[in-house]
Design a protein around this motif. Structure first.
Motif, PDB file in Angstrom:
ATOM      1  N   MET A 127      16.554  70.777 -29.290  1.00 55.67           N
ATOM      2  CA  MET A 127      15.788  72.006 -29.092  1.00 55.67           C
ATOM      3  C   MET A 127      14.618  71.772 -28.135  1.00 55.67           C
ATOM      4  SD  MET A 127      17.488  74.268 -30.595  1.00 55.67           S
ATOM      5  CE  MET A 127      16.307  75.544 -30.136  1.00 55.67           C
ATOM      6  N   TYR A 128      13.996  70.608 -28.229  1.00 56.83           N
ATOM      7  CA  TYR A 128      12.917  70.255 -27.301  1.00 56.83           C
ATOM      8  C   TYR A 128      13.434  70.263 -25.853  1.00 56.83           C
ATOM      9  CZ  TYR A 128       9.632  67.295 -24.722  1.00 56.83           C
ATOM     10  OH  TYR A 128       8.776  66.793 -23.768  1.00 56.83           O
ATOM     11  N   LEU A 129      14.591  69.658 -25.643  1.00 53.98           N
ATOM     12  CA  LEU A 129      15.176  69.594 -24.299  1.00 53.98           C
ATOM     13  C   LEU A 129      15.507  70.986 -23.773  1.00 53.98           C
ATOM     14  CD1 LEU A 129      17.501  66.534 -24.937  1.00 53.98           C
ATOM     15  CD2 LEU A 129      15.435  66.550 -23.527  1.00 53.98           C
ATOM     16  N   ALA A 130      15.954  71.861 -24.663  1.00 56.74           N
ATOM     17  CA  ALA A 130      16.246  73.243 -24.252  1.00 56.74           C
ATOM     18  C   ALA A 130      14.967  73.945 -23.813  1.00 56.74           C
ATOM     19  CB  ALA A 130      16.901  74.004 -25.397  1.00 56.74           C
ATOM     20  N   ASN A 131      13.883  73.714 -24.532  1.00 57.20           N
ATOM     21  CA  ASN A 131      12.612  74.339 -24.171  1.00 57.20           C
ATOM     22  C   ASN A 131      12.107  73.844 -22.822  1.00 57.20           C
ATOM     23  OD1 ASN A 131      12.483  75.871 -26.522  1.00 57.20           O
ATOM     24  ND2 ASN A 131      11.406  74.278 -27.668  1.00 57.20           N
ATOM     25  N   VAL A 132      12.270  72.537 -22.581  1.00 55.99           N
ATOM     26  CA  VAL A 132      11.871  71.980 -21.284  1.00 55.99           C
ATOM     27  C   VAL A 132      12.670  72.622 -20.162  1.00 55.99           C
ATOM     28  CG1 VAL A 132      11.917  69.888 -19.852  1.00 55.99           C
ATOM     29  CG2 VAL A 132      11.073  69.783 -22.215  1.00 55.99           C
ATOM     30  N   ARG A 133      13.984  72.684 -20.356  1.00 54.32           N
ATOM     31  CA  ARG A 133      14.850  73.289 -19.335  1.00 54.32           C
ATOM     32  C   ARG A 133      14.494  74.751 -19.095  1.00 54.32           C
ATOM     33  NH1 ARG A 133      20.694  74.846 -21.116  1.00 54.32           N
ATOM     34  NH2 ARG A 133      19.361  76.450 -22.011  1.00 54.32           N
ATOM     35  N   ASN A 134      14.292  75.505 -20.169  1.00 53.46           N
ATOM     36  CA  ASN A 134      14.009  76.931 -20.033  1.00 53.46           C
ATOM     37  C   ASN A 134      12.662  77.188 -19.358  1.00 53.46           C
ATOM     38  OD1 ASN A 134      16.441  77.590 -21.198  1.00 53.46           O
ATOM     39  ND2 ASN A 134      15.599  77.826 -23.253  1.00 53.46           N
ATOM     40  N   GLU A 135      11.667  76.376 -19.684  1.00 55.48           N
ATOM     41  CA  GLU A 135      10.373  76.524 -19.026  1.00 55.48           C
ATOM     42  C   GLU A 135      10.488  76.256 -17.532  1.00 55.48           C
ATOM     43  OE1 GLU A 135       7.226  74.249 -20.681  1.00 55.48           O
ATOM     44  OE2 GLU A 135       7.294  75.237 -22.635  1.00 55.48           O
ATOM     45  N   GLU A 136      11.301  75.244 -17.192  1.00 57.50           N
ATOM     46  CA  GLU A 136      11.478  74.907 -15.781  1.00 57.50           C
ATOM     47  C   GLU A 136      12.200  76.022 -15.019  1.00 57.50           C
ATOM     48  OE1 GLU A 136      11.302  72.893 -12.229  1.00 57.50           O
ATOM     49  OE2 GLU A 136      10.327  72.274 -14.091  1.00 57.50           O
ATOM     50  N   LEU A 137      13.225  76.589 -15.644  1.00 55.78           N
ATOM     51  CA  LEU A 137      14.079  77.552 -14.949  1.00 55.78           C
ATOM     52  C   LEU A 137      13.603  78.998 -15.047  1.00 55.78           C
ATOM     53  CD1 LEU A 137      17.628  76.204 -15.903  1.00 55.78           C
ATOM     54  CD2 LEU A 137      16.379  75.859 -13.763  1.00 55.78           C
ATOM     55  N   HIS A 138      12.866  79.337 -16.111  1.00 55.21           N
ATOM     56  CA  HIS A 138      12.571  80.747 -16.361  1.00 55.21           C
ATOM     57  C   HIS A 138      11.089  81.096 -16.384  1.00 55.21           C
ATOM     58  CE1 HIS A 138      16.805  81.092 -17.160  1.00 55.21           C
ATOM     59  NE2 HIS A 138      16.740  80.290 -18.195  1.00 55.21           N
ATOM     60  N   THR A 139      10.216  80.136 -16.066  1.00 57.86           N
ATOM     61  CA  THR A 139       8.794  80.438 -15.984  1.00 57.86           C
ATOM     62  C   THR A 139       8.251  79.906 -14.661  1.00 57.86           C
ATOM     63  OG1 THR A 139       7.880  78.376 -16.912  1.00 57.86           O
ATOM     64  CG2 THR A 139       8.678  80.039 -18.487  1.00 57.86           C
ATOM     65  N   SER A 140       6.992  80.228 -14.384  1.00 57.79           N
ATOM     66  CA  SER A 140       6.364  79.748 -13.148  1.00 57.79           C
ATOM     67  C   SER A 140       5.825  78.333 -13.288  1.00 57.79           C
ATOM     68  CB  SER A 140       5.217  80.690 -12.761  1.00 57.79           C
ATOM     69  OG  SER A 140       4.235  80.713 -13.787  1.00 57.79           O
ATOM     70  N   THR A 141       5.937  77.752 -14.473  1.00 56.98           N
ATOM     71  CA  THR A 141       5.413  76.408 -14.725  1.00 56.98           C
ATOM     72  C   THR A 141       6.345  75.330 -14.166  1.00 56.98           C
ATOM     73  OG1 THR A 141       4.401  77.193 -16.773  1.00 56.98           O
ATOM     74  CG2 THR A 141       4.604  74.811 -16.497  1.00 56.98           C
ATOM     75  N   ALA A 142       5.775  74.394 -13.422  1.00 54.79           N
ATOM     76  CA  ALA A 142       6.569  73.259 -12.909  1.00 54.79           C
ATOM     77  C   ALA A 142       6.631  72.193 -13.995  1.00 54.79           C
ATOM     78  CB  ALA A 142       5.940  72.711 -11.641  1.00 54.79           C
ATOM     79  N   THR A 143       7.379  72.492 -15.040  1.00 53.21           N
ATOM     80  CA  THR A 143       7.380  71.654 -16.240  1.00 53.21           C
ATOM     81  C   THR A 143       7.801  70.221 -15.953  1.00 53.21           C
ATOM     82  OG1 THR A 143       7.894  73.603 -17.571  1.00 53.21           O
ATOM     83  CG2 THR A 143       8.267  71.462 -18.589  1.00 53.21           C
TER      84      THR A 143
END
Length: 297
Positions: A100-116
């Motif tokens: 679930m942590y990895l999914a959150n990292v991926r989603n933040e990278e792909l779907h937000t303006s944050t360069a996670t």
């Protein structure tokens, strides 16, 4: 859409794109994180494709082999995949939170303006990634090296560590002792210790010592090299190295392994870029005259 073999094949494809990428950057990470989702869905597809279908509409019928032209089938979301894997894959419960942590990292990278991923050390996610993959591959009775390049595996395993209160306490005591020792040194002794040469034949990164603030050395071990790429007249290769030890020549602080480096807030990874002259590699100058004369005879 629902086939077990298709999911494993697509996971291999995306993992291969990561290993063949010529930079150590966000694209390398994204290919691994995208490929992981296909591997996560593979055990459910192997047990029964119906486990991947949303209950609404014709999706379950489609997964069971009864296609419908009236409405496109839909598969369950990532979270539901992970919840069902806890039932289908007995060991998955141990890595559910990692997935679930990895999914959150991926989603933040792909779907937000944050360069996670640009702001996140590989050590924060790669150990979780390899733990999840290990569980899935073992359950499917497959070979890990058929999915991930051996250099990527070594990279992830080298960064793996477990949070341990005992390690943190031990490091706190080491830092305290080194700081006290430094405070007793005379200025001339400090200057002499600063001049201590680095050991020959070892790669290292110079950083501030967490105990005394003097320049210390994080010794590194190379774990992975990217494919070569050409930029202008240079051939560039990036090499990933993981920290194996720290030594401060002034206060005498020594640390060993990723867990101790991490506990002392020292870098556990570094990327070096190596450059070679393209003209020397391919002897371009040797052929220039011949090319100019081509067709003039």
């Amino acid at each position: 859409m629902w086939g077990y073999a298709d999911f494993t094949a697509k996971a291999k494809l995306y993992f291969r794109r990561a290993s063949e990428h010529d930079r150590v950057d966000e694209e390398f990470s994204i290919w691994l994180l995208l490929g992981l989702e296909f591997l996560l869905r593979a055990p459910l597809a192997k047990a029964s494709p119906i486990l991947l279908a949303v209950p609404e509409g014709p999706s379950i019928l489609h997964a069971a082999g009864f296609a419908s032209a009236s409405q496109a089938p839909r598969s369950i979301p990532y979270k539901t995949v992970c919840d069902r894997l806890k039932v289908v894959v007995p060991e998955f419960g141990k890595v559910h939170d990692d997935a679930m942590y990895l999914a959150n990292v991926r989603n933040e990278e792909l779907h937000t303006s944050t360069a996670t991923l640009a702001n996140l050390e590989n050590g924060a996610w790669m150990p979780k990634f390899i733990r999840v993959v290990d569980v899935l591959i073992a359950h499917l009775e497959l070979e890990l090296t058929d999915f991930l390049d051996s250099s990527v595996i070594e990279h992830a395993r080298a960064l793996a560590y477990e949070e341990d209160a005992k390690v943190k306490r031990a490091i706190e005591l080491k830092l305290k002792a080194a700081k006290e020792f430094y405070g007793k040194l005379l200025p001339a002794e400090i200057e002499q210790r600063r001049a201590t040469p680095a050991p020959q034949g070892r790669i290292y990164d110079e950083v501030a010592c967490p105990a005394c603030g003097e320049i210390g050395r994080v010794f590194m071990k190379g774990v992975r090299s990217t494919r070569e790429r050409i930029e202008e007249d240079e051939i560039l290769t990036e090499e990933v190295a993981v920290g194996v030890a720290f030594e401060c020549p002034v206060c005498g602080l020594t640390l060993t392994g990723v867990p101790e480096l991490k506990a002392a807030s020292l870098p556990t990874e570094k990327v070096w870029t190596w450059a070679a002259d393209a003209s020397e590699r391919f002897e371009i100058e040797n052929y220039a005259g011949e090319w100019e004369d081509y067709g003039n005879d």
